[in-house]
Each structure stands twice: as structure tokens, then as C-alpha cells.
Scaffold this active site. Sequence first.
Site, PDB file in Angstrom:
ATOM      1  N   PRO A 155      39.841  44.626  35.727  1.00 37.97           N
ATOM      2  CA  PRO A 155      40.518  46.014  36.480  1.00 37.97           C
ATOM      3  C   PRO A 155      41.792  45.666  36.983  1.00 37.97           C
ATOM      4  O   PRO A 155      42.019  44.709  37.817  1.00 37.97           O
ATOM      5  CB  PRO A 155      39.493  46.391  37.309  1.00 37.97           C
ATOM      6  CG  PRO A 155      38.371  45.298  37.423  1.00 37.97           C
ATOM      7  CD  PRO A 155      38.695  44.144  36.690  1.00 37.97           C
ATOM      8  N   GLU A 156      42.886  46.272  36.499  1.00 36.16           N
ATOM      9  CA  GLU A 156      44.044  46.206  37.097  1.00 36.16           C
ATOM     10  C   GLU A 156      44.517  47.701  37.706  1.00 36.16           C
ATOM     11  O   GLU A 156      43.576  48.353  37.627  1.00 36.16           O
ATOM     12  CB  GLU A 156      45.223  45.716  36.281  1.00 36.16           C
ATOM     13  CG  GLU A 156      44.675  44.385  35.316  1.00 36.16           C
ATOM     14  CD  GLU A 156      45.690  43.618  34.330  1.00 36.16           C
ATOM     15  OE1 GLU A 156      46.882  44.160  34.683  1.00 36.16           O
ATOM     16  OE2 GLU A 156      45.264  43.123  33.523  1.00 36.16           O
TER      17      GLU A 156
ATOM     18  N   LYS B  57      45.626  47.328  43.322  1.00 37.92           N
ATOM     19  CA  LYS B  57      44.396  47.049  42.759  1.00 37.92           C
ATOM     20  C   LYS B  57      43.220  47.407  43.817  1.00 37.92           C
ATOM     21  O   LYS B  57      41.882  47.146  43.435  1.00 37.92           O
ATOM     22  CB  LYS B  57      44.094  45.778  42.144  1.00 37.92           C
ATOM     23  CG  LYS B  57      45.141  45.388  41.047  1.00 37.92           C
ATOM     24  CD  LYS B  57      45.008  43.810  40.624  1.00 37.92           C
ATOM     25  CE  LYS B  57      46.221  43.675  39.677  1.00 37.92           C
ATOM     26  NZ  LYS B  57      46.131  42.094  39.671  1.00 37.92           N
TER      27      LYS B  57
ATOM     28  N   HIS C 237      22.933  42.351  38.459  1.00 42.71           N
ATOM     29  CA  HIS C 237      24.599  42.414  38.815  1.00 42.71           C
ATOM     30  C   HIS C 237      24.966  43.623  39.770  1.00 42.71           C
ATOM     31  O   HIS C 237      25.953  43.575  40.049  1.00 42.71           O
ATOM     32  CB  HIS C 237      25.417  42.365  37.450  1.00 42.71           C
ATOM     33  CG  HIS C 237      25.089  40.945  36.710  1.00 42.71           C
ATOM     34  ND1 HIS C 237      25.251  39.964  37.229  1.00 42.71           N
ATOM     35  CD2 HIS C 237      24.714  40.921  35.292  1.00 42.71           C
ATOM     36  CE1 HIS C 237      24.902  38.991  36.023  1.00 42.71           C
ATOM     37  NE2 HIS C 237      24.646  39.856  35.050  1.00 42.71           N
TER      38      HIS C 237
ATOM     39  N   ARG D 143      30.454  38.624  38.009  1.00 41.51           N
ATOM     40  CA  ARG D 143      30.926  37.273  38.546  1.00 41.51           C
ATOM     41  C   ARG D 143      30.941  37.169  40.149  1.00 41.51           C
ATOM     42  O   ARG D 143      31.470  36.188  40.666  1.00 41.51           O
ATOM     43  CB  ARG D 143      32.378  36.791  37.944  1.00 41.51           C
ATOM     44  CG  ARG D 143      31.969  36.342  36.417  1.00 41.51           C
ATOM     45  CD  ARG D 143      33.181  36.309  35.730  1.00 41.51           C
ATOM     46  NE  ARG D 143      34.093  35.091  35.933  1.00 41.51           N
ATOM     47  CZ  ARG D 143      34.994  34.554  35.564  1.00 41.51           C
ATOM     48  NH1 ARG D 143      35.497  35.341  34.557  1.00 41.51           N
ATOM     49  NH2 ARG D 143      35.439  33.612  35.778  1.00 41.51           N
TER      50      ARG D 143
ATOM     51  N   ARG E 240      64.565  35.021  42.623  1.00 39.43           N
ATOM     52  CA  ARG E 240      63.494  33.845  42.354  1.00 39.43           C
ATOM     53  C   ARG E 240      63.508  33.050  40.994  1.00 39.43           C
ATOM     54  O   ARG E 240      64.280  33.511  40.043  1.00 39.43           O
ATOM     55  CB  ARG E 240      62.329  34.894  42.592  1.00 39.43           C
ATOM     56  CG  ARG E 240      62.041  35.806  43.576  1.00 39.43           C
ATOM     57  CD  ARG E 240      61.635  34.678  44.749  1.00 39.43           C
ATOM     58  NE  ARG E 240      60.251  34.392  44.260  1.00 39.43           N
ATOM     59  CZ  ARG E 240      59.114  34.582  44.989  1.00 39.43           C
ATOM     60  NH1 ARG E 240      59.065  35.500  45.801  1.00 39.43           N
ATOM     61  NH2 ARG E 240      58.071  33.692  44.863  1.00 39.43           N
TER      62      ARG E 240
ATOM     63  N   ARG F  82      47.973  31.279  33.421  1.00 44.00           N
ATOM     64  CA  ARG F  82      47.361  32.357  32.702  1.00 44.00           C
ATOM     65  C   ARG F  82      47.738  32.123  31.385  1.00 44.00           C
ATOM     66  O   ARG F  82      48.858  31.641  30.860  1.00 44.00           O
ATOM     67  CB  ARG F  82      47.649  33.615  33.144  1.00 44.00           C
ATOM     68  CG  ARG F  82      47.720  33.756  34.741  1.00 44.00           C
ATOM     69  CD  ARG F  82      46.163  34.379  34.869  1.00 44.00           C
ATOM     70  NE  ARG F  82      45.990  34.581  36.136  1.00 44.00           N
ATOM     71  CZ  ARG F  82      45.428  33.698  36.952  1.00 44.00           C
ATOM     72  NH1 ARG F  82      45.240  32.604  36.688  1.00 44.00           N
ATOM     73  NH2 ARG F  82      45.102  33.995  38.310  1.00 44.00           N
TER      74      ARG F  82
END
Length: 272
Positions: free
Chosen positions: A2-3, A58, A94, A112, A151, A260
Site C-alpha cells: 500500500p502506497e 501513507k 492474519h 507480515r 541533495r 530497493r
Amino acid sequence: MPELPEVENVARALSDTMVGRRLDGLKISYPGVLVQSPRTIRSALIGKTLAGVHRHGKYLILEFIDDSGSAHLMIHLRMTGQIFILDGYIPDKHVHLTFNFEGCPVHYRDIRKFGRLELVDDAVNPSAIAHVGPDMLEIRLPEWRRRIAHRTAPIKAILLDQSIAAGLGNIYVDESLFLAGVHPLRRPRDLDPATLAEVLRRAKQVLRLAIKHGGTTFMNFTNFHGKPGNFKTKLCVYGRSGQSCNYCGTTLRKLRVAGRSSVFCPSCQPES
DNA sequence: AAGATTACCTGAAGGC
DNA sequence: TGCCTTCAGGTAATCT
């Protein structure tokens, strides 16, 4: 995973269906997902009515009120969290928590167990996420530029950094960079202002489009009604390493950036 | 200071 | 009833 778009869809559905209902009970099967004790959370929430649903990046925040005052529950789904209602559903191992809204069970399920539910001090700007930057859909170009232009970390790492702007995760970062034609290893300091503006514009565009399509289901995200999102078929690069670019036919490649997996088109997203 | 790495978890997939 | 390793990635903590 989920984003922002997936959380937004859950927030809208919760708002549409549960606001105005009183929380009559809270079944807690696995207290490990709670930041405070079950007793503290129950006593803060039970008997209060859901008055509003807010989202920042989020993070999802449920606002409860009654005559005695208000309470705010902040929820982060992390990797595998789900919030849903489903007729006839029998909770499996779960499902760690079930809200009872006047007889309607709303389940929190998280394979998880990375997700967290936490009582916070405000519905809109809780101090618990004071370190989190502005929402990616709200931030304006001058501020975004001010926050990133100096940056030197890879742009991919910068887009994933929630303290700069909140909402993007691995999927939508890869999609945004592809649409903007920017290689994930490029450094913001080396990019010209027009390119930085294009990255922000594309990020907002892909987030809005994903919201419209109900979000992306890759592993196991489901919306509030237990259905998968429809955006997976629209993904240009995420999960498509080794396949060909929709625009130029070049074989998409995978790199590791900021820990990632990162999929990109070597032709549409040149390294320099 | 900023960037990089690891822990937290479970399940799927693949090698042997 | 196969065992083992790797991978998936959001965030906080810890390192350089």
C-alpha cells in the site's frame, strides 16, 4: 504494497461507509500491531463515533468523538496491511483486529505484521509524524525544489524519503521516474529545474491516475471491499524487468538503488 | 549532516 | 509433510 493511492482508496471507503457510526467493540487478536496497550486503546475509542477519516502520505487517521471529547487512531499498513469489510468473511490467522461499527465488522489483516495502529494527539497533524514531510499530492513545486535541489543521494532514494514528501513507495517511484524520463541514479543536485519540475508533475499524475483505478494490487493489497486494485495493468516498469518498454521497445532493466529493486528503461531514462 | 545499511516479519519461488 | 536461500519493501534505528 500500500502506497498513497491504496491508502487513499481505503480512506475514502471508510469515510463513505462508516462515518457517523459508533464503535461498539474492538476485537484484538494480536496486540503486537498496537503501539499502546489494548486496554488503553479500547478505553479511548469504544463508545465514540467515527467523525472523520484523514490521510497524510501513507498514514491513515481515524477521528472519533463523543460528549467527553475526541480520540485519534493512526494506522500505517506498511507492507501487507489490509482494512476491509466482506460479507460472510471468517477472520483467518492474519486478522489481528476487528472494529465493530454498530454491528458492521471492519477487519485489519496483516500477513507480515509490519503495520501499526497508534493513538495520536491530533487528527490532521499528529506529533507522532511531525518528521514526515508534506503530502506528495499537496506539495508545491517551490517547496519541493527547496527540499531536494541540493541533495546528492540518488533521486530514487529522495523520492522514497517520506521526510521530504510523503506518499510514494517503490512502485510509484519507478513509474514516476520512467514517465519523467529520469534514471533512478541521477542526483537532484545535477538535474536542471525543468527536469525536477517534471519529476514532481509526473509523480502527482501517476498517483492521481492510480487512485482513480483503485490502486495497484501486486502481492496482496485489496480495497475496502476485498477486491484487488486495477492499476497493475497500467504499470509501465514496475515488475516488468526483462520485458520491453511500452514506448521504445528496449528491454527494461533492474538495478538495486537505495536497497530497493528498481526497474527502468535504459533508453528512455539515460544515466547522464 | 547526509547517506547507507540493517532489523522487523511471513510467504512465495527456486535451487538442489 | 523436503530443506535451504533469496526476495519482496515501509519505516525506525544504527552505522559511517
